[in-house]
Motif scaffolding. Structure first.
Motif, short mmCIF file in Angstrom:
data_model
loop_
_atom_site.label_atom_id
_atom_site.label_comp_id
_atom_site.label_asym_id
_atom_site.label_seq_id
_atom_site.Cartn_x
_atom_site.Cartn_y
_atom_site.Cartn_z
N ALA A 45 13.97 8.14 47.37
CA ALA A 45 15.37 8.47 47.09
C ALA A 45 15.50 9.82 46.38
N PHE A 46 14.59 10.07 45.45
CA PHE A 46 14.65 11.34 44.69
C PHE A 46 14.49 12.55 45.62
N PHE A 47 13.45 12.52 46.44
CA PHE A 47 13.19 13.67 47.31
C PHE A 47 14.19 13.73 48.47
N PHE A 48 14.66 12.57 48.93
CA PHE A 48 15.68 12.56 49.97
C PHE A 48 16.97 13.21 49.46
N THR A 49 17.30 12.96 48.21
CA THR A 49 18.48 13.58 47.59
C THR A 49 18.35 15.10 47.59
N LEU A 50 17.17 15.59 47.25
CA LEU A 50 16.94 17.04 47.26
C LEU A 50 17.12 17.62 48.66
N ILE A 51 16.61 16.90 49.66
CA ILE A 51 16.72 17.37 51.05
C ILE A 51 18.18 17.45 51.48
#
Length: 418
Positions: A45-51
């Motif tokens: 979720a954290f890295f998907f948010t950044l993407i």
């Protein structure tokens, strides 16, 4: 659909797949704890948010507010989390209530650690392990190990758990060879004794550490999807753009020289030793020994057309039908005739390991000089070594490399292509 939204779908899909591979988001097994799944979801979720924010930052003309983006991300992650945990807990209940999705196990060796593993299996039925027997074996009791082997074979045991401290080096080698040659999963409870130079997986069953003898990358669900998509895409390309026009031409040439079927069908052993019908263009005159005797140099059974299609490996192209059906892969250990498989399984150590994955139209052994006729035991021994390396070190890049080497070798011609 506006071009920007199409770009978003492509961008986010690729980003999600890369993240999933890197963070091992789909590495969820029957012994995985719920806290581990939650941790994986939070990382994803954290890295998907950044993407997602990086995309809308670049395409600011889409005019989406931060609140809208956060709500969207929360909905996506929430839905995926719900699905992930639903499947996870459904499988647990399915194992407990209906008794399905079980793995039959035995434990070799009795000590404090194996007794804890026994307690784990019996008190956690939701994990889906059914302990059938616990063998008391020590480094002076050879007969107990043989009794263990007979029990495993007669009771269709799936996984063997072994305490390293209970066995000497010879017994350990015997157990490893038995597991390899009979397609049994072997796992160790570690101690201070050194294990052979093998690639090992380290997992936890509750708080108990477990070592797996052999890591097979293709067992990973994401890797299975990647390999299957690659296989389907390539087989459809070959079937549509090559075999649609090549098959009628070869059919005429084959039957003009020798009456009989265009295609040759032969039983081979595939994944988990299961038999399937392997297809080829017929390159020999119809004969009763085709399913028994391997082709040799100067074989009189081969037709003139057959010599050409065997030399250029065109006779193998119908196996893309097997790939599309799921019996084979484009790249993998080459399947042998059933009669030869049975013979090699008895004579060649670890020959059965190659059946942990689907067989291939081409393979690492073939592009490394070990294709065609098996003239000496060294040929099949080296073929098995390359096949085991492939099983333990698979990657999509390795498949592509093998495929390119196959094309290169076919173009320049190979001595053993007869």
């Amino acid at each position: 659909m506006p071009l920007e939204y199409l770009n978003y779908i492509i961008f986010v899909t690729i980003g999600w797949l890369i993240l999933s591979l890197k963070l091992r988001f789909y590495d969820v097994y029957r012994f995985t704890r719920a806290t581990k799944i939650a941790a994986l979801v939070l990382q994803q979720a954290f890295f998907f948010t950044l993407i997602v924010f990086s995309f809308f930052g670049f395409y600011n003309e889409l005019n989406r507010s931060a609140t809208e983006i956060v709500i969207y991300i929360a909905e996506v992650i929430g839905l995926i989390t719900l699905i992930k945990f639903t499947i996870f807990y459904f499988l647990k209940k399915y194992r407990v209530i209906l008794g399905g999705n079980y793995r039959q196990t035995v434990i070799v060796g009795v000590n404090e650690k194996t007794l804890k593993l026994k307690e784990f299996f019996t008190s956690n039925p939701e994990y889906g392990y059914h302990l059938k027997h616990m063998f008391e074996v020590n480094d002076t009791n050879e007969l107990a190990l043989q009794d263990c082997y007979e029990f495993i074979l007669t009771n269709s045991i799936d996984e063997i758990y072994c305490s390293i401290s209970e066995l000497n080096d010879e017994q350990m080698k015997s157990l490893i060879d038995f597991a390899d040659n009979n397609l049994k999963v072997l796992k160790f409870l570690p101690d201070n004794k050194e294990i052979y130079t093998k690639k090992m997986n380290y997992d936890y069953y509750g708080y108990l550490p477990i070592l797996s003898l052999r890591s097979i990358p293709i067992d990973d669900p994401i890797n299975q999807i990647i390999k299957r998509v690659f296989d389907i895409a390539l087989s459809i390309f070959v079937l549509v753009f090559i075999l649609t026009w090549l098959t009628p031409i070869l059919a005429i040439l084959i039957q003009l020289e020798s009456k009989g079927p265009v295609f040759f069908k032969q039983k081979r052993n595939g994944l988990d030793y299961k038999e399937f019908s392997c297809y080829k263009f017929r390159s020999m005159k119809p004969n009763p020994t085709a399913h028994i005797h391997q082709v040799t140099r100067g074989d009189t059974r081969i037709t003139k057309v057959g010599k050409f299609i065997r030399k250029t490996s065109i006779d193998e192209l119908p196996q893309f039908i097997n790939v599309l059906f799921g019996d084979m892969s484009v790249v993998g250990p080459r399947p042998h005739m059933v009669s030869h498989t049975e013979m090699y399984a008895e004579r060649i150590d670890k020959f059965m390991v190659r059946h942990f994955v689907k067989p291939g139209i081409t393979g690492l052994a073939q592009v490394s000089g070990f294709r065609g006729e098996v003239e000496t035991d060294d040929d099949i021994i080296n073929r098995v070594k390359y096949d085991i390396f492939y099983v333990e070190n698979w990657s999509l890049l390795l498949d592509i490399k093998i495929l390119l080497l196959t094309i290169k070798n076919t173009a320049k011609g190979e001595d053993k292509a007869y």
